[in-house]
Design a protein around this motif. Structure first.
Motif, PDB file in Angstrom:
ATOM      1  N   GLU A  66      42.966  52.925  21.934  1.00  0.00           N
ATOM      2  CA  GLU A  66      44.000  53.469  23.121  1.00  0.00           C
ATOM      3  C   GLU A  66      42.871  54.666  24.021  1.00  0.00           C
ATOM      4  O   GLU A  66      42.920  54.866  25.092  1.00  0.00           O
ATOM      5  N   ASN A  67      41.542  54.944  23.367  1.00  0.00           N
ATOM      6  CA  ASN A  67      40.356  55.395  23.749  1.00  0.00           C
ATOM      7  C   ASN A  67      39.628  54.329  24.778  1.00  0.00           C
ATOM      8  O   ASN A  67      38.517  54.612  24.897  1.00  0.00           O
ATOM      9  N   VAL A  68      40.128  53.027  25.377  1.00  0.00           N
ATOM     10  CA  VAL A  68      38.660  51.930  24.963  1.00  0.00           C
ATOM     11  C   VAL A  68      39.484  51.583  26.566  1.00  0.00           C
ATOM     12  O   VAL A  68      40.375  51.533  27.384  1.00  0.00           O
ATOM     13  N   ARG A  69      38.206  52.569  27.927  1.00  0.00           N
ATOM     14  CA  ARG A  69      38.658  51.858  29.229  1.00  0.00           C
ATOM     15  C   ARG A  69      37.810  50.897  29.571  1.00  0.00           C
ATOM     16  O   ARG A  69      36.104  50.900  30.107  1.00  0.00           O
ATOM     17  N   VAL A  70      37.924  49.300  30.625  1.00  0.00           N
ATOM     18  CA  VAL A  70      37.234  48.739  31.111  1.00  0.00           C
ATOM     19  C   VAL A  70      38.034  48.357  32.155  1.00  0.00           C
ATOM     20  O   VAL A  70      38.490  48.910  33.009  1.00  0.00           O
ATOM     21  N   LYS A 116      41.152  38.215  36.744  1.00  0.00           N
ATOM     22  CA  LYS A 116      41.495  37.163  35.474  1.00  0.00           C
ATOM     23  C   LYS A 116      41.239  37.327  33.881  1.00  0.00           C
ATOM     24  O   LYS A 116      40.628  36.839  33.240  1.00  0.00           O
ATOM     25  N   ALA A 117      40.221  38.575  34.530  1.00  0.00           N
ATOM     26  CA  ALA A 117      39.988  38.983  32.974  1.00  0.00           C
ATOM     27  C   ALA A 117      40.472  39.172  31.908  1.00  0.00           C
ATOM     28  O   ALA A 117      41.838  39.688  32.145  1.00  0.00           O
ATOM     29  N   LYS A 118      40.906  39.244  30.688  1.00  0.00           N
ATOM     30  CA  LYS A 118      41.053  39.361  29.540  1.00  0.00           C
ATOM     31  C   LYS A 118      40.361  40.145  28.782  1.00  0.00           C
ATOM     32  O   LYS A 118      38.985  39.996  27.832  1.00  0.00           O
ATOM     33  N   ALA A 119      40.810  41.244  28.064  1.00  0.00           N
ATOM     34  CA  ALA A 119      40.131  41.822  26.967  1.00  0.00           C
ATOM     35  C   ALA A 119      40.634  42.218  25.624  1.00  0.00           C
ATOM     36  O   ALA A 119      42.205  42.120  25.531  1.00  0.00           O
ATOM     37  N   THR A 120      40.240  41.703  24.668  1.00  0.00           N
ATOM     38  CA  THR A 120      41.483  42.034  22.971  1.00  0.00           C
ATOM     39  C   THR A 120      39.880  42.897  22.839  1.00  0.00           C
ATOM     40  O   THR A 120      38.217  43.333  22.764  1.00  0.00           O
ATOM     41  N   TYR A 121      40.355  43.806  21.846  1.00  0.00           N
ATOM     42  CA  TYR A 121      39.478  45.071  20.724  1.00  0.00           C
ATOM     43  C   TYR A 121      40.123  44.254  19.387  1.00  0.00           C
ATOM     44  O   TYR A 121      40.952  44.759  19.180  1.00  0.00           O
ATOM     45  N   ILE A 151      29.912  54.898  27.069  1.00  0.00           N
ATOM     46  CA  ILE A 151      29.476  54.277  28.774  1.00  0.00           C
ATOM     47  C   ILE A 151      28.491  53.535  28.649  1.00  0.00           C
ATOM     48  O   ILE A 151      27.271  53.935  28.487  1.00  0.00           O
ATOM     49  N   GLY A 152      28.877  52.769  30.516  1.00  0.00           N
ATOM     50  CA  GLY A 152      28.096  52.338  30.267  1.00  0.00           C
ATOM     51  C   GLY A 152      28.517  51.672  31.492  1.00  0.00           C
ATOM     52  O   GLY A 152      29.653  51.281  32.213  1.00  0.00           O
ATOM     53  N   TYR A 163      32.373  47.971  34.147  1.00  0.00           N
ATOM     54  CA  TYR A 163      32.108  49.535  33.683  1.00  0.00           C
ATOM     55  C   TYR A 163      32.941  49.746  32.240  1.00  0.00           C
ATOM     56  O   TYR A 163      33.814  49.250  32.134  1.00  0.00           O
ATOM     57  N   ILE A 164      32.211  50.459  31.243  1.00  0.00           N
ATOM     58  CA  ILE A 164      32.745  50.688  29.505  1.00  0.00           C
ATOM     59  C   ILE A 164      32.588  52.244  29.458  1.00  0.00           C
ATOM     60  O   ILE A 164      31.694  52.339  29.849  1.00  0.00           O
ATOM     61  N   ASN A 165      34.165  52.321  29.255  1.00  0.00           N
ATOM     62  CA  ASN A 165      33.641  54.157  28.666  1.00  0.00           C
ATOM     63  C   ASN A 165      34.986  53.958  27.268  1.00  0.00           C
ATOM     64  O   ASN A 165      36.599  52.908  26.911  1.00  0.00           O
ATOM     65  N   ALA A 166      34.497  54.178  25.838  1.00  0.00           N
ATOM     66  CA  ALA A 166      35.047  54.458  25.368  1.00  0.00           C
ATOM     67  C   ALA A 166      34.450  55.945  24.300  1.00  0.00           C
ATOM     68  O   ALA A 166      33.443  55.936  24.533  1.00  0.00           O
ATOM     69  N   THR A 167      35.690  56.183  24.018  1.00  0.00           N
ATOM     70  CA  THR A 167      35.862  57.616  23.067  1.00  0.00           C
ATOM     71  C   THR A 167      36.095  57.760  21.529  1.00  0.00           C
ATOM     72  O   THR A 167      36.644  57.120  21.730  1.00  0.00           O
ATOM     73  N   LYS A 168      35.111  58.450  21.079  1.00  0.00           N
ATOM     74  CA  LYS A 168      35.674  59.028  19.726  1.00  0.00           C
ATOM     75  C   LYS A 168      34.994  60.600  19.643  1.00  0.00           C
ATOM     76  O   LYS A 168      34.276  60.274  20.390  1.00  0.00           O
ATOM     77  N   GLU A 169      35.910  61.184  18.365  1.00  0.00           N
ATOM     78  CA  GLU A 169      35.160  62.836  18.137  1.00  0.00           C
ATOM     79  C   GLU A 169      33.761  63.088  17.426  1.00  0.00           C
ATOM     80  O   GLU A 169      32.850  61.712  16.999  1.00  0.00           O
TER      81      GLU A 169
END
Length: 100
Positions: A35-39, A71-76, A58-59, A47-53
């Motif tokens: 839930e803390n991963v954004r693409v 049409k992008a698909k993402a799995t984590y 970020i990039g 663009y990638i942004n993900a956070t943890k404590e």
């Protein structure tokens, strides 16, 4: 007490699939919850942004060949983000030119 957040670029690998139809992007995000991963994906970049404590991964990265972001698909799973997106057809936006 304020918490320092370290911003770092994640380890990333981008490559075409075996048929050269899709771009595959793998991003290592150890310890990050899904839930803390954004693409965000564009035709020519993502663009990638993900956070943890205490850490923010970020990039922003260019894509060598245009893709179809809709049409992008993402799995984590287990700290590995995998995005698969098809390459754009090279002739999709081609315009016929009248030869005189």
């Amino acid at each position: 007490m304020s918490v320092e957040i370290v911003k770092i670029s994640p380890a990333l690998l981008a490559y075409p699939d075996e048929n050269h139809e899709n771009l595959i992007v793998e991003v290592e995000l150890p310890g990050v919850k899904k839930e803390n991963v954004r693409v965000k994906m564009h035709e020519d970049s993502f663009y990638i942004n993900a956070t943890k404590e205490g850490t923010e991964y970020i990039g922003s990265y260019a894509v060598c060949c245009p893709v179809v972001p809709e049409k992008a698909k993402a799995t984590y799973e287990d700290g590995l983000l995998k995005v698969t997106v098809p390459y754009k057809d090279a002739l999709e936006d081609a315009v016929d030119v009248m030869v005189e």
